[in-house]
Design an enzyme around this catalytic site. Structure first.
Site, short mmCIF file in Angstrom:
data_model
loop_
_atom_site.label_atom_id
_atom_site.label_comp_id
_atom_site.label_asym_id
_atom_site.label_seq_id
_atom_site.Cartn_x
_atom_site.Cartn_y
_atom_site.Cartn_z
N LYS A 1 -0.78 -7.40 -1.29
CA LYS A 1 -2.16 -7.41 -1.80
C LYS A 1 -3.07 -8.23 -0.88
O LYS A 1 -4.26 -7.91 -0.72
CB LYS A 1 -2.19 -7.96 -3.22
CG LYS A 1 -1.62 -7.00 -4.27
CD LYS A 1 -2.53 -5.79 -4.47
CE LYS A 1 -2.13 -4.99 -5.70
NZ LYS A 1 -3.01 -3.82 -5.92
N ASP B 1 2.10 11.50 -5.16
CA ASP B 1 2.76 10.26 -4.74
C ASP B 1 1.89 9.66 -3.64
O ASP B 1 1.87 10.17 -2.51
CB ASP B 1 4.17 10.58 -4.23
CG ASP B 1 4.87 9.35 -3.68
OD1 ASP B 1 4.25 8.26 -3.67
OD2 ASP B 1 6.03 9.48 -3.25
N VAL B 2 1.17 8.58 -3.96
CA VAL B 2 0.20 8.05 -3.00
C VAL B 2 0.87 7.35 -1.81
O VAL B 2 0.20 7.01 -0.84
CB VAL B 2 -0.83 7.10 -3.66
CG1 VAL B 2 -1.82 7.88 -4.50
CG2 VAL B 2 -0.14 6.00 -4.46
N ASN C 1 -6.37 2.37 -6.93
CA ASN C 1 -5.95 1.45 -7.99
C ASN C 1 -4.43 1.40 -8.18
O ASN C 1 -3.91 0.44 -8.72
CB ASN C 1 -6.65 1.89 -9.29
CG ASN C 1 -6.04 1.30 -10.53
OD1 ASN C 1 -6.12 0.09 -10.75
ND2 ASN C 1 -5.39 2.13 -11.33
N TYR D 1 4.65 -8.65 -3.97
CA TYR D 1 3.38 -8.08 -4.45
C TYR D 1 2.20 -8.76 -3.75
O TYR D 1 1.32 -8.12 -3.18
CB TYR D 1 3.32 -8.27 -5.96
CG TYR D 1 2.16 -7.63 -6.66
CD1 TYR D 1 1.94 -6.26 -6.59
CD2 TYR D 1 1.28 -8.41 -7.43
CE1 TYR D 1 0.87 -5.68 -7.26
CE2 TYR D 1 0.23 -7.83 -8.11
CZ TYR D 1 0.02 -6.46 -8.02
OH TYR D 1 -1.02 -5.89 -8.69
N ASP E 1 -1.97 10.45 -10.01
CA ASP E 1 -0.88 9.56 -10.41
C ASP E 1 0.43 10.29 -10.18
O ASP E 1 0.47 11.53 -10.13
CB ASP E 1 -1.01 9.16 -11.89
CG ASP E 1 -0.31 7.86 -12.21
OD1 ASP E 1 -1.00 6.87 -12.54
OD2 ASP E 1 0.94 7.81 -12.11
#
Ligand SMILES: [Zn+2]
Length: 694
Positions: free
Chosen positions: A596, A499-500, A526, A592, A475
């Protein structure tokens, strides 16, 4: 080695336990047993044992002589008074008159004479404690002493080091015959302070806890001084040195080598009927590197471990793999690893067959897999069914290295021979120590979870850890990560601030996971966040930021994970949080929802392209979960807009029940168990007709 005895601490221990009805003898026994247990170069992981001869009152009110001796399952470092169960001493002493006593009869007579029938089995070395007259007795497998006793001419060296202070007992397997021999040798040398057990370890004894303890420290120190005068470039014994952090190219090399090796072990294990998933623990301290980089490694690795006590966990030494280099031909290296492992397994089977024939063919073979891997250029890895188990094996591996280097510095490392090794490894009383408890569903599996500081990520980490998995938590929020790790069962989670949206940072974090656990089995991608606004008015910048986190980060994570999974060739599971917005868009949530929806296509693409690798890709589709994404303020605003209470809004689904982060976590766990399902979407929303897939 310094004595850690403190009269003030000993007195405090006596006072502490006196208030709980524990005798002074047993309190002091507990105190000095812990002093020994806290020093890994003396005692490791349930090894060693200690005793005190005292009296206790039985159920009839009679005060009887007892031996309080370490019970199996206790670790000296953390032992409590009940860890030294009381056994009636007189019946034990009478056993000395017998010529023979089977192991089964020995265990039976020990249990029959316990004052508390519910106490653990007394140590397998109980009779040795009983047959010596001293009040306090201490036994360790000291590294320095093992370096001395694992020598072809150990007795002569013992005389040089200790003179008449000790007597030597030839190697005999623990049990009745060793106890009788030790008792007889002591009686011929009644002035000694201790006994040296060749190829095994050391006993010290005395009239008081302090005398016995300080004799142990003093005798071990004499061995250390002897070795230090002769060793070449070795410092004082400091084990386990543990992991030395690796970074940059070294971490990448370690991650690649361990993933390839873990896969090769898993495939060999599966072919042998053993579980196909194992956890590795790499050690690469100075002494380990000195040994694994030694040109004589292959020969040294076959000599055996330093004390028989370690054989049940670590087999008789490591499998030696080909040298690891930063820019190596991976397929050639893997082929070499597979050959090394196959040779180890076939040698082990031959060792079993030879020795089983010797004992009349009555034993059943254990799996032929190594428990230690020696990798020139990299280090020594422990192999276990959990991270904790792998760490124990790696610690024993470090003890082997420390003993071997010192033994070679003063002479030749020559531990106990093959037949004696076999007798210990296949001794029912030793195998009983390992336990055969049923394993949890995700034991042996490594699970990485992104967005792990958030409500869903943290609940998912807890759910997988509760099922026995080793978890790595990623995270951006470091404080939140630590809190989530603190609430995750097991306490062994790997915490990785990351930091993904940064592909390089993700790759580094996944290398770290592979270098830490040996590889990776399941990924929960996630992490996510919602940006709101009408799509026609949305700044490009907002849309791009949403795609960075809600689409590209998942791609970075999946890419990094697939790289490890393909190296392992053990398959794998990729699970993505796609959200209801991927299927059923909501007004103002275009930034968003479009990202997604693209993510859902990404899931299907991974399912399509990596099914042949055994890698499954599935989506979880939750809705209306209290989390960082759906804050209290947002819930309140939406409930107001619909003219309903918060509770009614949150339970606004077909089942009429609020869906919790824990429900989503359960869906991730359930999906991970469906080994024939890929490209699937599992909905967790309490039922919503508009968001139904079909
Ligand atoms: Zn022992």
């Amino acid at each position: 080695m310094d004595s850690l005895w403190s009269s003030a601490e000993a007195a405090a221990c006596v006072a502490h336990y006196a208030a709980r009805g524990v005798s002074e003898d047993l309190a002091l026994r507990t105190y000095s047993a812990r002093l020994l247990g806290g020093v890994p170069s003396l005692v490791m992981h349930g090894g060693g044992n200690t005793s005190v001869k005292t009296t206790a009152v039985d159920v009839y009110g009679d005060r009887v002589p007892v031996l309080c001796v370490k019970g199996s399952g206790w670790d000296l470092a953390t032992i409590e008074p009940q860890g030294h169960p009381a056994v009636r001493l007189d019946p034990l002493c009478r056993l000395r008159a017998l010529d023979m006593l089977s192991d089964e009869d020995m265990v039976n007579v020990l249990r029959l004479n316990l004052l508390d029938s519910a106490a653990p089995n007394p140590s397998v070395e109980t009779l040795l404690h009983a047959f010596l007259p001293h009040k306090f007795i201490d036994h360790t497998h000291s590294v320095a002493v093992c370096a001395v006793v694992d020598q072809p001419d150990a007795e002569a060296i013992c005389v040089q080091i200790w003179g008449k202070r000790v007597a030597c007992v030839p190697y005999i397997m623990p049990g009745f015959q060793l106890a009788r021999a030790a008792g007889a040798i002591y009686e011929q040398n009644p002035d000694v302070e201790g006994l040296i057990l060749l190829k095994h370890g050391i006993f010290s004894f005395g009239a008081s806890a302090q005398q016995s303890y300080e004799r142990m420290i003093d005798l071990v120190s004499a061995a250390e001084r002897y070795i230090e005068a002769r060793q070449q470039g070795l410092r004082a014994i400091a084990i386990p040195a543990g992991r030395t952090a690796v970074s940059g190219a070294d971490q990448r090399t370690a991650a690649r080598a361990l993933s390839l090796a873990r896969g090769a072990i898993g495939r060999l294990a599966a072919a042998e009927g053993a579980p196909g998933c194992w956890i590795l623990d790499l050690r690469n301290g100075d002494e380990v590197r000195r040994l694994v980089d030694d040109a004589r490694l292959a020969e040294l690795a076959r000599r055996g471990l330093s004390t028989p006590d370690h054989i049940i966990r670590a087999k008789d030494g490591p499998a030696v793999l080909p040298a690891v280099q930063p820019a190596m031909d991976e397929s050639a290296w893997l082929a070499g690893v597979e050959r090394s492992l196959a040779a180890f397994a076939s040698d082990y089977k031959a060792y079993f067959a030879r020795n089983n024939a010797r004992v009349g063919g009555i034993k059943r073979p254990l799996d032929p897999l190594p428990r230690l891997l020696a990798m020139p250029g990299l280090g020594l890895a422990g192999i276990g069914k959990s991270a904790a188990d792998a760490a124990i094996v790696a610690d024993l591996g470090e003890a082997w290295v420390a003993t071997l280097l010192r033994a070679e510095a003063i002479g030749r490392f020559e531990p106990v021979g093959e037949a004696d090794e076999f007798d210990i490894e296949y001794w029912s009383l030793e195998q009983a120590k390992l336990g055969k408890a049923a394993e949890a569903r995700f034991a042996r599996h490594v699970v990485a979870i992104t967005g792990a500081a958030g409500a869903i990520g943290a609940a998912t980490a807890r759910a997988f850890a509760a099922e026995g998995a080793e978890v790595a938590l990623l995270d951006l929020d470091e404080a939140g990560l630590r809190e989530a790790a603190g609430r995750t069962p097991g306490g062994g989670s790997l915490v990785l601030p990351c930091d993904v949206t940064d592909a390089q940072a993700v790759r580094t974090a996944f290398d770290r996971i592979a270098a830490h656990f040996g590889g990776l089995d399941i990924v929960i991608s996630n992490a996510g966040a919602a940006w709101t606004g009408m799509i026609a008015e949305l700044p490009d910048e907002t849309l791009r930021r949403s795609f960075e986190l809600n689409f590209f980060s998942h791609q970075h994570v999946a890419q990094a994970a697939v790289r490890i999974m393909r190296a392992q060739r053990l398959g794998g599971t990729l699970l993505f949080n796609v959200s209801k917005q991927a299927i059923n868009p909501g007004a103002d949530f275009g930034a968003y929802g479009t990202a997604k929806a693209a993510l859902l296509a990404l899931v299907r693409q991974y399912a399509l392209e990596h099914g042949a690798d055994g890698i499954r890709a599935n989506a979880i589709n939750p809705d209306r979960i209290r989390s960082g994404l759906l804050t209290q303020d947002m819930i309140a605003a939406r409930a107001r807009a619909r003219g309903v209470s918060l509770e009614v809004y949150m339970a606004g689904n077909l089942l009429g029940q609020e869906v919790l982060a824990e429900d989503v976590a359960r869906a991730f766990v359930a999906s991970a168990t469906l080994t024939k399902t890929t490209g699937d979407v599992t909905t967790v929303d309490g039922g919503n007709v508009a968001a139904m897939l079909r």
